[in-house]
Enzyme design. Structure first.
Site, PDB file in Angstrom:
ATOM      1  N   GLU A  78       0.836  -1.208   0.000  1.00 16.82           N
ATOM      2  CA  GLU A  78       0.000   0.000   0.000  1.00 16.82           C
ATOM      3  C   GLU A  78       0.872   1.260   0.000  1.00 16.82           C
ATOM      4  O   GLU A  78       0.568   2.239  -0.682  1.00 16.82           O
ATOM      5  CB  GLU A  78      -0.931  -0.016   1.219  1.00 16.82           C
ATOM      6  CG  GLU A  78      -2.037  -1.065   1.067  1.00 16.82           C
ATOM      7  CD  GLU A  78      -2.864  -1.250   2.336  1.00 16.82           C
ATOM      8  OE1 GLU A  78      -2.241  -1.462   3.404  1.00 16.82           O
ATOM      9  OE2 GLU A  78      -4.092  -1.181   2.264  1.00 16.82           O
TER      10      GLU A  78
ATOM     11  N   GLU B  56      -3.270  -9.723   3.724  1.00 21.28           N
ATOM     12  CA  GLU B  56      -4.066  -9.459   4.934  1.00 21.28           C
ATOM     13  C   GLU B  56      -5.089 -10.540   5.233  1.00 21.28           C
ATOM     14  O   GLU B  56      -5.343 -10.865   6.398  1.00 21.28           O
ATOM     15  CB  GLU B  56      -4.770  -8.099   4.824  1.00 21.28           C
ATOM     16  CG  GLU B  56      -3.845  -6.894   4.965  1.00 21.28           C
ATOM     17  CD  GLU B  56      -3.225  -6.435   3.654  1.00 21.28           C
ATOM     18  OE1 GLU B  56      -3.234  -7.220   2.680  1.00 21.28           O
ATOM     19  OE2 GLU B  56      -2.720  -5.300   3.602  1.00 21.28           O
TER      20      GLU B  56
HETATM   21  N1  3HC Z   1       4.542  -7.215  11.945  1.00 23.40           N
HETATM   22  C1  3HC Z   1       5.229  -7.562  13.060  1.00 23.40           C
HETATM   23  N2  3HC Z   1       6.161  -8.513  13.083  1.00 23.40           N
HETATM   24  C2  3HC Z   1       6.422  -9.127  11.917  1.00 23.40           C
HETATM   25  C3  3HC Z   1       5.759  -8.820  10.733  1.00 23.40           C
HETATM   26  C4  3HC Z   1       4.786  -7.806  10.760  1.00 23.40           C
HETATM   27  N3  3HC Z   1       4.130  -7.434   9.658  1.00 23.40           N
HETATM   28  N4  3HC Z   1       6.234  -9.616   9.754  1.00 23.40           N
HETATM   29  C5  3HC Z   1       7.169 -10.398  10.314  1.00 23.40           C
HETATM   30  N5  3HC Z   1       7.290 -10.103  11.626  1.00 23.40           N
HETATM   31  C6  3HC Z   1       8.238 -10.669  12.581  1.00 23.40           C
HETATM   32  C7  3HC Z   1       8.012 -12.150  12.788  1.00 23.40           C
HETATM   33  O1  3HC Z   1       7.034 -12.380  13.791  1.00 23.40           O
HETATM   34  C8  3HC Z   1       9.390 -12.605  13.185  1.00 23.40           C
HETATM   35  O2  3HC Z   1       9.569 -12.268  14.540  1.00 23.40           O
HETATM   36  P1  3HC Z   1      10.445 -13.223  15.480  1.00 23.40           P
HETATM   37  O3  3HC Z   1      11.811 -13.237  14.886  1.00 23.40           O
HETATM   38  O4  3HC Z   1      10.340 -12.589  16.804  1.00 23.40           O
HETATM   39  O5  3HC Z   1       9.772 -14.571  15.416  1.00 23.40           O
HETATM   40  C9  3HC Z   1      10.322 -11.700  12.370  1.00 23.40           C
HETATM   41  O6  3HC Z   1       9.525 -10.570  12.000  1.00 23.40           O
HETATM   42  C10 3HC Z   1      10.848 -12.334  11.103  1.00 23.40           C
HETATM   43  O7  3HC Z   1       9.749 -12.871  10.392  1.00 23.40           O
HETATM   44  P2  3HC Z   1       9.822 -14.309   9.705  1.00 23.40           P
HETATM   45  O8  3HC Z   1      10.440 -15.280  10.635  1.00 23.40           O
HETATM   46  O9  3HC Z   1       8.460 -14.606   9.194  1.00 23.40           O
HETATM   47  O10 3HC Z   1      10.844 -13.999   8.546  1.00 23.40           O
HETATM   48  P3  3HC Z   1      10.856 -14.558   7.059  1.00 23.40           P
HETATM   49  O11 3HC Z   1      12.041 -13.963   6.422  1.00 23.40           O
HETATM   50  O12 3HC Z   1      10.669 -16.033   7.042  1.00 23.40           O
HETATM   51  O13 3HC Z   1       9.547 -13.948   6.353  1.00 23.40           O
HETATM   52  C11 3HC Z   1       7.989 -12.238   5.733  1.00 23.40           C
HETATM   53  C12 3HC Z   1       9.436 -12.568   6.168  1.00 23.40           C
HETATM   54  C13 3HC Z   1       7.709 -12.854   4.354  1.00 23.40           C
HETATM   55  C14 3HC Z   1       7.874 -10.760   5.656  1.00 23.40           C
HETATM   56  C15 3HC Z   1       7.005 -12.833   6.754  1.00 23.40           C
HETATM   57  O14 3HC Z   1       7.414 -12.462   8.049  1.00 23.40           O
HETATM   58  C16 3HC Z   1       5.583 -12.382   6.604  1.00 23.40           C
HETATM   59  O15 3HC Z   1       4.869 -12.907   5.773  1.00 23.40           O
HETATM   60  N6  3HC Z   1       5.157 -11.400   7.409  1.00 23.40           N
HETATM   61  C17 3HC Z   1       3.793 -10.962   7.469  1.00 23.40           C
HETATM   62  C18 3HC Z   1       3.443 -10.118   6.281  1.00 23.40           C
HETATM   63  C19 3HC Z   1       2.023  -9.623   6.402  1.00 23.40           C
HETATM   64  O16 3HC Z   1       1.100 -10.367   6.686  1.00 23.40           O
HETATM   65  N7  3HC Z   1       1.833  -8.335   6.148  1.00 23.40           N
HETATM   66  C20 3HC Z   1       0.552  -7.730   6.248  1.00 23.40           C
HETATM   67  C21 3HC Z   1       0.356  -7.175   7.614  1.00 23.40           C
HETATM   68  S1  3HC Z   1      -1.266  -6.538   7.840  1.00 23.40           S
HETATM   69  C22 3HC Z   1      -1.223  -5.035   7.071  1.00 23.40           C
HETATM   70  O17 3HC Z   1      -0.231  -4.652   6.510  1.00 23.40           O
HETATM   71  C23 3HC Z   1      -2.466  -4.232   7.156  1.00 23.40           C
HETATM   72  C24 3HC Z   1      -2.445  -3.065   6.263  1.00 23.40           C
HETATM   73  O18 3HC Z   1      -3.258  -3.301   5.147  1.00 23.40           O
HETATM   74  C25 3HC Z   1      -2.945  -1.848   6.943  1.00 23.40           C
END
Ligand code: 3HC
Ligand code: NAI
Length: 705
Positions: free
Chosen positions: A110, A130
């Protein structure tokens, strides 16, 4: 500027760098920091254009998911505040070029879409995931994405939630240029070419689409994302872009986003998101525990599991030696692997060439030659202690002293198996689920001598294989199968008491399980449990004082072992897996119940769901207090990834907490009165219920989540 976002310049180009490791989530301060930098650049007459880039391994991975819990719990009243910040970016009078590497997800995409241009490295991915958290894009993603990529693409990305790669993003208009060498330099070069003031804003573009597109998207979601609210909500938000102007549609999106955020489904899915990561945090095993490199694997047994495990290894690039006892068994095992790869090629999952490369990485053998330089030896032979001990004695001799010895046993005592080896510290269980090349769960079973290094390596290996490893203790059935026993038992009791097999399955399928318990039992095979019961009876270990399921043994005596014999609880047409109710089974059920004096009655879906899911939670509580699972969330992850428990219900322990442990405990006590000692409540369940706590409180008290 504020520590989370940095500002620098390069000869007339401002560079705004987000620095919020590990994934540059939009934590409080990040949106504000970006806006501050944009304003500074705008106010500086020497600046021609602006580049927005992520520091470290990725662009923005989205909103900070931890903030959501604070909002829904009332700890924070404000929302994440991203949408107004994005308008500030979009309204900037100077061109803002977004430079993407790693992943631009959710609020990250976004943010990128609010910029005027986007460049990306070829390996970058962008997406609106999401829905996987039970929410929808909440900072105009449902409005900007259809304007950039078209409505069909936006519908797909916002409902399924899978990211797309940079070339696809370029093709559909999300990205303007792929930058091959040096992202920052490429973005700066792009910015210098695009310094002219922007005449039109993406957001003012009008959209049109056929109503049929939305109807088709809703039908697809109802079919493929059964029971999930968020994908349908995302469609509603995108549809608003047709009838409303940008601002009004954004307000609509914000309203839907909030409804989703406060939903039970979202809370459960966020629990599952953090749970999947929490399972890797193992008390007592330091983060920096050395992890051995697994460059070559050797597997004993090329049956159902050995073959699947071999595929899982080579799919992750680890070559495998696959050993059998007879040429026939080896040929059968390799033929199955070949057939599976051919099916994947046919389905378009990968090319023939890839399949051939993977096949070439499996070396079939009838001897232990080649085991000597394997980093891990996996045992996947028939389930039987004597055989396992024989194979481990052999593995102990033929492998190098540094190799890990892993058993795929589903029930046997890892310590007994390890006792025949000279180094029990290198013995561990890696319990895959069938089909092992597909199912994501691996229970990593720690024996009492297993070393921290071997545990850390097995957990890292699971991740490398694309699996979710969960560490469990060494008890009969470990965690998953130990819990499945009372679950299946209740399913059968419900049938004896009056529900049809189909009613039991329909109730749990409706609840969201991938498959009903009776159909699942037919798939797994009824004979395994029957043989175990016969064995226990012979040894005088069968609890004959407790109520036993009546029907299954009769089905087994008739040769009805389930799908593999064309009949079990259901019957199956040749070549089909579709369960067909069988009047013959109905008669056996009725006569068994009548002989046992069980009065048949109408059994409703609510009772079916309570009896089966509370049986899981009660056994789970016992497992927790006995220390065979580290945390309740570990059990949830085992059930979501290994047993098809719906993630949007958070797993059996979360589900029980959400229902209220007081209520669950009361029902368990009532079931004990009605149905006997099987239902004796776990002391931990009673303790939590009486103190008004949840399983998550219990986890938190142990430093998890
Ligand atoms: N918020 C907070 N913490 C997050 C995060 C996020 N969006 N994404 C990842 N983290 C944290 C994980 O919990 C993890 O923490 P930890 O080391 O304490 O366990 C650390 O970051 C590393 O994450 P991964 O172990 O998952 O690392 P990878 O390299 O395997 O993957 C990633 C990276 C592909 C970015 C994966 O973490 C992921 O898919 N994250 C979520 C992405 C997501 O769902 N984004 C949408 C959020 S909702 C949103 O944006 C709403 C908006 O529309 C307003
Ligand atoms: P299977 O019967 O399909 O295969 C076992 C194979 O081991 C046979 O092909 C047999 O020839 C071979 N074998 C026997 N002795 C051997 C030896 N000394 N060296 C090499 N190969 C030998 O059995 P399956 O289902 O693959 O089970 C294997 C193990 O995995 C068992 O411990 C089982 O409990 C466990 N398991 C099975 C699951 C399933 O769904 N089938 C799920 C999870 C675990």
């Amino acid at each position: 500027m504020n520590g989370l976002v940095k500002y620098s310049t390069d000869n007339g180009i401002a560079i705004v760098t987000i620095d919020n490791p590990p994934v540059n989530a939009l934590s409080p301060g990040v949106p504000e920091g970006i806006v501050e930098c944009i304003k500074r650049a705008e106010a500086d007459s020497s600046i021609l254009a602006i580049v927005l880039i992520g520091g470290g391994r990725t662009f923005i991975a989205g909103a900070d998911i931890r903030e959501f819990g604070k909002i829904t719990s009332g700890e924070k009243t404000r929302d994440i505040g991203l949408a107004p910040a994005l308008l500030e970016i979009e309204n900037c009078s100077k061109a803002v070029v977004c430079a993407i590497h790693g992943t631009a997800l959710g609020g990250g995409l976004e943010t990128a879409m609010a910029c005027h241009y986007r460049v990306a490295v070829p390996q970058a991915k962008v997406g609106q995931p999401e829905v996987k958290l039970g929410i929808i894009p909440g900072a105009a993603g449902t409005q900007r994405l259809p304007r950039l990529a078209g409505i069909p693409k936006a519908l797909e990305m916002c409902t399924v939630g899978d990211p797309i790669n940079a070339p696809d993003a370029l093709a559909c208009g999300i990205v303007d240029r792929i930058v091959e060498d040096g992202l920052l330099a490429g973005a700066i070069a792009f910015a210098r070419e695009h310094t002219a003031p922007l005449k039109t804003r993406e957001r003012n573009q009008k959209l049109t689409a056929d109503a049929a597109v939305f109807a088709a998207a809703r039908a697809e979601v109802r079919k493929k994302q059964r029971g999930l609210m968020a994908p349908l909500a995302a469609i509603d938000a995108i549809e608003a872009s047709l009838s409303m102007g940008f601002e009004e549609a954004c307000a609509k999106e914000a309203e839907i986003f909030k409804q989703c955020l406060f939903s039970d489904q979202s809370k459960a899915l966020i629990h599952a998101f953090f749970g999947e990561r929490a399972v890797n945090k193992i008390p007592g095993i330091a983060k920096n525990t050395p992890v051995r490199e697994i460059a070559k694997a050797a597997i004993a047994g090329a049956g159902t599991m050995g073959g699947g495990i071999a595929m899982a290894y080579v799919n992750a690039g680890i070559p495998v030696i696959l050993k059998e006892t007879t040429q026939d068994a080896l040929d059968r095992g390799m033929a199955t692997i070949r057939k599976n790869y051919a099916a994947s090629v046919e389905r378009g999952r990968f090319t023939r060439q890839v399949a051939d490369q993977r096949l070439a990485m499996i070396t079939p053998t009838l001897s232990y030659d080649g085991f000597g330089d394997a980093d891990i030896a996996v045992e996947a032979v028939f389930e039987g202690m004597d055989l396992k001990k024989k194979v481990f004695t052999e593995l102990d001799h033929v492998t190098s002293p540094g190799a890990i010895l892993a058993s795929n046993t589903s029930t046997l005592d890892i310590d007994q198996i390890a006792s025949v080896t000279s180094q029990p510290q290198r013995v561990i269980g890696t319990h895959f689920f069938s089909p092992a090349n597909v199912m994501k769960l691996v229970e990593v079973v720690r024996g009492k001598a297993t070393s921290p290094e071997v545990i850390a390596t097995a957990m890292a290996l699971a991740r490398k294989l694309g699996k979710v490893g969960v560490l469990v203790g060494n008890c009969h059935g470990f965690v998953g199968n130990r819990m499945v026993a009372p679950y299946l038992r209740e399913a059968q009791f419900l049938v004896e008491e009056g529900a049809s097999p189909r009613e039991v399955d329909a109730a749990l399928y409706g609840f969201g399980m991938a498959m009903g318990p009776i159909a699942m039992h037919d798939l797994a095979g009824l004979d395994v449990g029957w043989r175990i019961r016969q064995e226990l009876a012979r040894e005088g270990k069968l609890h004959t004082d407790l109520r036993q399921p009546l029907v299954e043994d009769r089905l087994c005596v008739m040769g009805r072992y389930g799908q593999k014999t064309g009949a079990g609880w259901y019957r199956y047409e040749a070549g089909s897996r579709a369960p067909i109710p069988d009047p013959e089974v109905d008669e056996i059920i009725a006569s068994s119940a009548s002989t046992a004096g069980i009065a048949r009655r109408a059994v409703g879906a609510e009772e079916i769901i309570e009896r089966t899911t509370y049986a899981l939670a009660n056994e789970g509580a016992r497992i927790l207090e006995e220390g065979f699972a580290l945390r309740a969330v570990d059990i949830d992850i085992i059930y979501i990834f290994g047993y098809g428990f719906p993630a949007h219900r958070g797993g059996p322990m979360w589900h029980a907490s959400a229902a209220g442990l007081r209520k669950v405990y009361d029902r368990v006590c009532e079931f004990e009165r009605l149905h006997g000692e099987h239902w004796r409540p776990a002391p931990l369940l009673r303790e939590l219920a009486e103190s008004g706590k949840t399983f998550e409180d219990w986890d938190r008290a142990r430093g998890a989540e």
